[in-house]
Motif scaffolding. Structure first.
Motif, mmCIF file in Angstrom:
data_model
loop_
_atom_site.group_PDB
_atom_site.id
_atom_site.type_symbol
_atom_site.label_atom_id
_atom_site.label_comp_id
_atom_site.label_asym_id
_atom_site.label_seq_id
_atom_site.Cartn_x
_atom_site.Cartn_y
_atom_site.Cartn_z
ATOM 1 N N CYS A 62 11.788 18.674 -42.447
ATOM 2 C CA CYS A 62 10.440 18.818 -43.087
ATOM 3 C C CYS A 62 9.978 19.114 -44.870
ATOM 4 C CB CYS A 62 9.047 19.305 -41.828
ATOM 5 S SG CYS A 62 7.864 18.655 -42.468
ATOM 6 N N ARG A 64 7.206 20.161 -45.142
ATOM 7 C CA ARG A 64 6.072 21.350 -45.403
ATOM 8 C C ARG A 64 6.764 22.523 -44.716
ATOM 9 N NH1 ARG A 64 1.109 17.806 -43.951
ATOM 10 N NH2 ARG A 64 0.991 15.954 -45.847
ATOM 11 N N ASN A 65 5.708 23.822 -44.241
ATOM 12 C CA ASN A 65 5.746 24.903 -43.950
ATOM 13 C C ASN A 65 5.354 25.352 -43.148
ATOM 14 O OD1 ASN A 65 4.433 25.559 -45.741
ATOM 15 N ND2 ASN A 65 4.852 26.870 -47.605
ATOM 16 N N CYS A 66 4.928 25.032 -42.036
ATOM 17 C CA CYS A 66 3.933 25.647 -41.714
ATOM 18 C C CYS A 66 4.894 26.839 -40.658
ATOM 19 C CB CYS A 66 3.733 24.454 -40.037
ATOM 20 S SG CYS A 66 2.950 23.047 -40.630
ATOM 21 N N PHE A 68 4.625 27.759 -37.825
ATOM 22 C CA PHE A 68 4.392 27.956 -36.333
ATOM 23 C C PHE A 68 5.431 27.067 -35.987
ATOM 24 C CE2 PHE A 68 2.288 24.890 -37.062
ATOM 25 C CZ PHE A 68 2.346 23.888 -36.135
ATOM 26 N N CYS A 69 6.167 26.863 -37.146
ATOM 27 C CA CYS A 69 6.903 25.622 -36.251
ATOM 28 C C CYS A 69 8.709 26.222 -37.080
ATOM 29 C CB CYS A 69 6.782 24.877 -37.222
ATOM 30 S SG CYS A 69 7.574 23.074 -36.731
ATOM 31 N N VAL A 71 11.465 23.587 -36.996
ATOM 32 C CA VAL A 71 11.488 22.848 -37.654
ATOM 33 C C VAL A 71 12.963 23.479 -38.720
ATOM 34 C CG1 VAL A 71 11.128 20.746 -38.768
ATOM 35 C CG2 VAL A 71 10.688 21.002 -36.588
ATOM 36 N N LYS A 73 13.369 23.517 -42.217
ATOM 37 C CA LYS A 73 12.560 23.007 -43.827
ATOM 38 C C LYS A 73 14.190 24.028 -44.934
ATOM 39 C CE LYS A 73 8.462 25.230 -40.395
ATOM 40 N NZ LYS A 73 8.909 25.710 -39.686
ATOM 41 N N VAL A 106 8.729 14.569 -38.490
ATOM 42 C CA VAL A 106 8.565 15.842 -39.075
ATOM 43 C C VAL A 106 7.798 14.953 -39.855
ATOM 44 C CG1 VAL A 106 10.627 17.226 -38.559
ATOM 45 C CG2 VAL A 106 10.563 14.685 -40.662
ATOM 46 N N THR A 107 7.320 16.020 -41.391
ATOM 47 C CA THR A 107 6.787 15.303 -42.648
ATOM 48 C C THR A 107 7.237 15.066 -43.655
ATOM 49 O OG1 THR A 107 4.135 16.186 -41.917
ATOM 50 C CG2 THR A 107 4.286 15.193 -43.870
ATOM 51 N N GLU A 166 -3.194 21.188 -34.645
ATOM 52 C CA GLU A 166 -2.767 22.553 -34.123
ATOM 53 C C GLU A 166 -3.440 23.601 -34.267
ATOM 54 O OE1 GLU A 166 1.329 20.478 -34.661
ATOM 55 O OE2 GLU A 166 0.363 22.107 -33.522
HETATM 56 S S1 SF4 Z 1 7.692 19.702 -37.987
HETATM 57 FE FE1 SF4 Z 1 4.904 19.300 -38.572
HETATM 58 S S2 SF4 Z 1 4.828 21.221 -37.622
HETATM 59 FE FE2 SF4 Z 1 6.655 21.876 -38.556
HETATM 60 S S3 SF4 Z 1 6.739 22.351 -40.258
HETATM 61 FE FE3 SF4 Z 1 6.645 19.865 -41.019
HETATM 62 S S4 SF4 Z 1 4.811 19.258 -40.816
HETATM 63 FE FE4 SF4 Z 1 4.485 21.526 -40.183
#
Ligand code: SF4
Length: 293
Positions: A62, A64-66, A68-69, A71, A73, A106-107, A166
């Motif tokens: 992904c 992004r850098n949420c 809680f996630c 996935v 990065k 993912v984003t 979320e």
């Molecule tokens: S997959 Fe979704 S929740 Fe996870 S970091 Fe990327 S945008 Fe955020």
């Protein structure tokens, strides 16, 4: 941060292990991924057992850098959309006899359309290969708020447009730093405006520090955006490096949120500790107004 053991209500039954192994073997055969695995979802076995799976498109990394996630990065080089992915998902869905398919991602802020074209291809291929009886739910990113991309994916006629908020707006800076709450709301409103017959859906976690008052005002905001379906689940930190759990919310509070949400007029409110975005997603089929033979 809670330093308490996970309460009993977060222990998920290891259902459908055999079915899960079978599905994972098939996924590898088609070189496909599910968010079920990469997000370490506690309901995998149960969903696979019920013939529901959530395919993840556009790779596993992904932009992004949420916090809680789970996935990945880290990878800097992101793969271009896989041209074989649409057909592979459609064929595996037919082979598994899936009734309801959820497509998530993912984003991909690195792609000019945020990955919208790949969603269009996957939805169209599923409908072409699996026929009219299957229902398709897309769980998308916010496409960076680009209304054209929202229009594009809605025009592919998925049955459900899902985009998760979320958490509550106050926690965005810490939990979803690259996202924007009002942008997410505008994406949900845009989807409904593009096709008023589409079901819109959103979801959020609790146990990150929100108050019950903040949860109720979030539900009201989503109802004002004409969202039809809501999922509410307990946040479980994937590791000590992720955003800390501040509370294991009691199942009675989830029931309270469910009844308050139903009073507000949502068609479906899935609210329980182990609920995730696609959990029991096929329940929404009863609200889909196309001739299901
Ligand atoms: S997959 Fe979704 S929740 Fe996870 S970091 Fe990327 S945008 Fe955020």
């Amino acid at each position: 941060m809670v330093n308490v053991r996970k309460p009993v209500w977060l222990k998920s039954e290891k259902l459908g292990a055999k079915k899960a192994r079978e599905i994972i073997k098939n996924l590898r055969k088609y070189n496909l991924h599910t968010v079920c695995e990469s997000a370490k979802c506690p309901n995998q076995g149960e969903c696979f057992e019920r013939g529901t799976a959530t395919f993840m498109i556009l790779g596993e990394t992904c932009t992004r850098n949420c916090t809680f996630c789970a996935v990945d990065k880290t990878r800097k080089i992101l793969s271009p959309p896989d041209p074989n992915e649409p057909k592979a998902i459609a064929e595996l869905s037919r082979e598994l006899g899936l009734k309801h398919v959820v497509i998530t991602t993912v984003t991909r802020d690195d792609l000019s359309d945020g990955g919208a074209e790949q969603f269009v291809k996957v939805v169209k291929e599923i409908k072409k290969i699996c026929g009219n009886d299957i229902t398709v739910e897309i769980l998308t990113s916010d496409f960076n708020g680009d209304p054209e991309q929202v229009q594009k994916v809605v025009n592919a006629a998925p049955d459900i447009f899902n985009h998760n908020v979320e958490t509550i707006p106050r926690l965005y800076a810490e939990v979803r730093p690259m996202a924007d709450f009002q942008r997410s709301i505008s994406v949900l409103i845009k989807a409904k405006n593009c096709n008023p017959a589409i079901l819109t859906k959103s979801g959020f976690m609790v146990g990150l520090g929100e108050s019950q008052t903040e949860v109720l005002s979030l539900l009201r905001e989503l109802r004002k955006a004409d969202v039809d379906i809501i999922t509410i689940g307990q946040y479980i930190a994937p590791s000590k490096e992720h955003y800390p759990v501040t509370e294991y919310v009691h199942p009675d509070i989830f029931k309270y949120y469910q009844s308050e949400g139903e009073k507000m007029g949502f068609k479906i409110v899935e609210s329980a500790p182990l609920v995730r975005s696609s959990y029991q997603a096929e329940k929404a089929r009863k609200f889909i107004t196309k001739p299901l033979n």
